[in-house]
Design an enzyme around this catalytic site. Structure first.
Site, PDB file in Angstrom:
ATOM      1  N   ARG A   1      27.884  49.244  28.530  1.00  0.00           N
ATOM      2  CA  ARG A   1      28.442  48.777  29.788  1.00  0.00           C
ATOM      3  C   ARG A   1      29.052  49.984  30.504  1.00  0.00           C
ATOM      4  O   ARG A   1      29.895  50.696  29.944  1.00  0.00           O
ATOM      5  CB  ARG A   1      29.536  47.742  29.556  1.00  0.00           C
ATOM      6  CG  ARG A   1      30.150  47.247  30.872  1.00  0.00           C
ATOM      7  CD  ARG A   1      31.507  46.633  30.668  1.00  0.00           C
ATOM      8  NE  ARG A   1      32.083  46.192  31.932  1.00  0.00           N
ATOM      9  CZ  ARG A   1      33.372  45.952  32.129  1.00  0.00           C
ATOM     10  NH1 ARG A   1      34.227  46.124  31.130  1.00  0.00           N
ATOM     11  NH2 ARG A   1      33.818  45.566  33.298  1.00  0.00           N
TER      12      ARG A   1
ATOM     13  N   LEU B   1      37.648  35.416  36.203  1.00  0.00           N
ATOM     14  CA  LEU B   1      39.097  35.551  36.202  1.00  0.00           C
ATOM     15  C   LEU B   1      39.564  36.067  34.852  1.00  0.00           C
ATOM     16  O   LEU B   1      39.523  35.358  33.849  1.00  0.00           O
ATOM     17  CB  LEU B   1      39.756  34.200  36.502  1.00  0.00           C
ATOM     18  CG  LEU B   1      39.292  33.486  37.777  1.00  0.00           C
ATOM     19  CD1 LEU B   1      40.014  32.155  37.936  1.00  0.00           C
ATOM     20  CD2 LEU B   1      39.493  34.369  39.002  1.00  0.00           C
TER      21      LEU B   1
ATOM     22  N   ARG C   1      46.742  44.993  38.992  1.00  0.00           N
ATOM     23  CA  ARG C   1      46.206  45.513  40.250  1.00  0.00           C
ATOM     24  C   ARG C   1      46.465  44.517  41.370  1.00  0.00           C
ATOM     25  O   ARG C   1      46.408  43.311  41.156  1.00  0.00           O
ATOM     26  CB  ARG C   1      44.707  45.792  40.118  1.00  0.00           C
ATOM     27  CG  ARG C   1      44.382  47.011  39.271  1.00  0.00           C
ATOM     28  CD  ARG C   1      42.891  47.082  38.957  1.00  0.00           C
ATOM     29  NE  ARG C   1      42.566  46.363  37.731  1.00  0.00           N
ATOM     30  CZ  ARG C   1      41.330  46.136  37.294  1.00  0.00           C
ATOM     31  NH1 ARG C   1      40.289  46.556  38.006  1.00  0.00           N
ATOM     32  NH2 ARG C   1      41.120  45.489  36.159  1.00  0.00           N
TER      33      ARG C   1
ATOM     34  N   GLY D   1      38.300  35.445  30.637  1.00  0.00           N
ATOM     35  CA  GLY D   1      39.412  34.995  29.809  1.00  0.00           C
ATOM     36  C   GLY D   1      40.307  33.942  30.432  1.00  0.00           C
ATOM     37  O   GLY D   1      40.600  32.913  29.815  1.00  0.00           O
TER      38      GLY D   1
ATOM     39  N   GLU E   1      28.275  39.182  28.621  1.00  0.00           N
ATOM     40  CA  GLU E   1      27.706  40.454  29.082  1.00  0.00           C
ATOM     41  C   GLU E   1      26.896  41.141  27.999  1.00  0.00           C
ATOM     42  O   GLU E   1      25.896  41.808  28.287  1.00  0.00           O
ATOM     43  CB  GLU E   1      28.830  41.402  29.538  1.00  0.00           C
ATOM     44  CG  GLU E   1      29.603  40.930  30.756  1.00  0.00           C
ATOM     45  CD  GLU E   1      30.989  40.455  30.415  1.00  0.00           C
ATOM     46  OE1 GLU E   1      31.906  40.710  31.204  1.00  0.00           O
ATOM     47  OE2 GLU E   1      31.150  39.818  29.344  1.00  0.00           O
TER      48      GLU E   1
END
Length: 419
Positions: A115, A231, A263, A350, A401
């Site tokens: 990734r 999320l 963030r 998550g 993923e």
């Protein structure tokens, strides 16, 4: 084809396949990994991507001072142990490759899929890693400083241990590469836009994993107007038409859009200018604030963890959660505008998969779009959450993923389509 082992073992043949691919997701203090094995080979003995079986999944966490290995081989007990003398990605990957090579449930490794968060304008599809690719990806570190350096550290660590093992970089930005310029452009002068200043979007591997499985969940609605809400500590939404990305909330960097763990999400650029010109911050302090001190942590002053905030009776925790849900609902509504409506909303990652409080808070704010959830189903953690009268289907799907990366890596090695 280069491999770590020099000969097939009886154990590798016993589990039904000769070849395996390793999937790596390297973070600042961890190396998440999964091993997938093929169940059949082509006549040329090249890797088959038709059938993949997950053999081992786990992570090495606690770098650099408290490294631990947690892994779950298929059909075996969960294993957890401290790792003495492992302090960085190089040491973690060296140990992991040795353990995998010796494990009887793993066939010969024939490739590694990584990734990589940012592919920039150069990489809109997976790419075989070489020195030139590494240089180009290193140049993108300023656009993804929380992720890119660690993604590249994993590639370099594998290269040192197994220099002939093929490595594929799979990008979180690639899924959004086909978006219209209406959704990728900033309202800036052309001379700036021509230098690659644009919206790229992220979490693409998560969105791709959801898009591939939508028909099984939504049936005829799968190719309709679908918004996926990824999320987690990092958060974004993506609008899909015909299961392709149309609009996403993140921009050139992973700071934009939704409120995240630490963030801020969308922010008036004037705030940054004011911090530099008047508040006495330098670039380093500003970057630290935006990436590490804002979001849920900054709003609450307590934690970036939704579970901690939900359990707290501090009014600052409630305030942070309210703002998180408000911004997420606003971005979902904005994405519905880009799609021309909303047929389905998918929660993943998550927080999306596990927090009924956040799901309920977002759904309540979207009632004007005809969306309603069944409160009991939501509290019970069911996969289908919509109430009987809801005009919008609402589902929870687990992001995968790793399976996307494994499949992509297999197909690239089999078809030699990635250069």
């Amino acid at each position: 084809m280069s491999t770590l082992s020099t000969a097939d073992t009886d154990a590798s043949r016993a589990v039904g396949g000769d070849y395996s691919v390793l999937v790596l997701n390297c973070g600042s203090s961890s190396v998440k990994f999964a091993v997938y094995e093929t169940s059949e080979l082509t006549t040329s003995r090249a890797l088959s991507a038709d059938r993949l079986t997950a053999r081992i999944a786990g992570q090495i966490s606690g770098l650099p001072d408290k490294a631990r290995l947690d892994w779950q081989p298929s059909g075996e007990p969960h294993l957890e142990q401290p790792l003495v003398g492992v302090h960085d990605h190089g040491g973690a990957l060296a140990l992991l490759l040795e353990r995998l090579q010796a494990h009887p449930g793993v066939g010969r490794l024939c490739g590694v899929g990584h990734r990589v968060v940012h592919g920039g304008a150069l990489f809109s599809a997976p790419v075989r890693v070489d020195a030139g690719v590494l240089k180009a990806l290193a140049d993108l570190v300023p656009l993804a400083p929380l992720h890119q350096p660690h993604n590249l550290a994993g590639i370099l660590a594998v290269s040192e241990r197994a220099p002939d093992l093929p490595q594929l970089a799979c990008f979180d930005t690639a899924f959004h590469a086909g978006q219209s310029p209406v959704h990728t452009s900033f309202a800036l002068p052309e001379r700036v836009r021509q230098q690659g200043v644009r919206r790229y979007g992220f979490h693409g591997l998560s969105y791709q994993s959801v898009a591939q499985r939508l028909p099984a969940v939504l049936g005829d609605r799968a190719d309709g107007r679908v918004v996926v809400a990824h999320l987690g500590n990092g958060a974004s939404v993506c609008g899909l038409l015909a299961r392709r990305s149309v609009r996403t909330s993140m921009g050139m960097t992973a700071l934009d859009g939704l409120i995240m763990g630490s963030r801020p999400g969308s922010l008036d650029i004037g705030v940054a200018l004011y911090a530099l010109s008047t508040l006495g911050m330098n670039l380093e302090a500003l970057s630290r604030m935006l990436y590490h001190e804002s979001g849920l942590l900054g709003l609450s002053g307590i934690s970036n963890d939704v579970r901690v905030l939900v359990a707290s009776d501090d009014p600052r925790a409630r305030f942070a959660l309210d703002m998180f849900c408000e911004r997420a609902a606003q971005e979902i509504a904005a994405t519905a505008v880009a799609l021309g409506g909303l047929d389905a909303l998918i929660f993943t990652a998550g927080i999306g998969e596990n927090s009924d409080v956040v799901r309920a808070g977002i759904a309540q704010r979207l009632s004007l779009l005809g969306l309603a959830i069944d409160e009991e189903a939501n509290r019970a953690g069911c996969h289908a959450l919509h109430a009987a009268h809801s005009r919008v289907a609402v589902h929870v799907m687990v992001a995968d993923e790793e399976a996307v990366i494994a499949r992509t890596t297999c197909e690239a090695l089999l078809n030699r389509a990635v250069t």
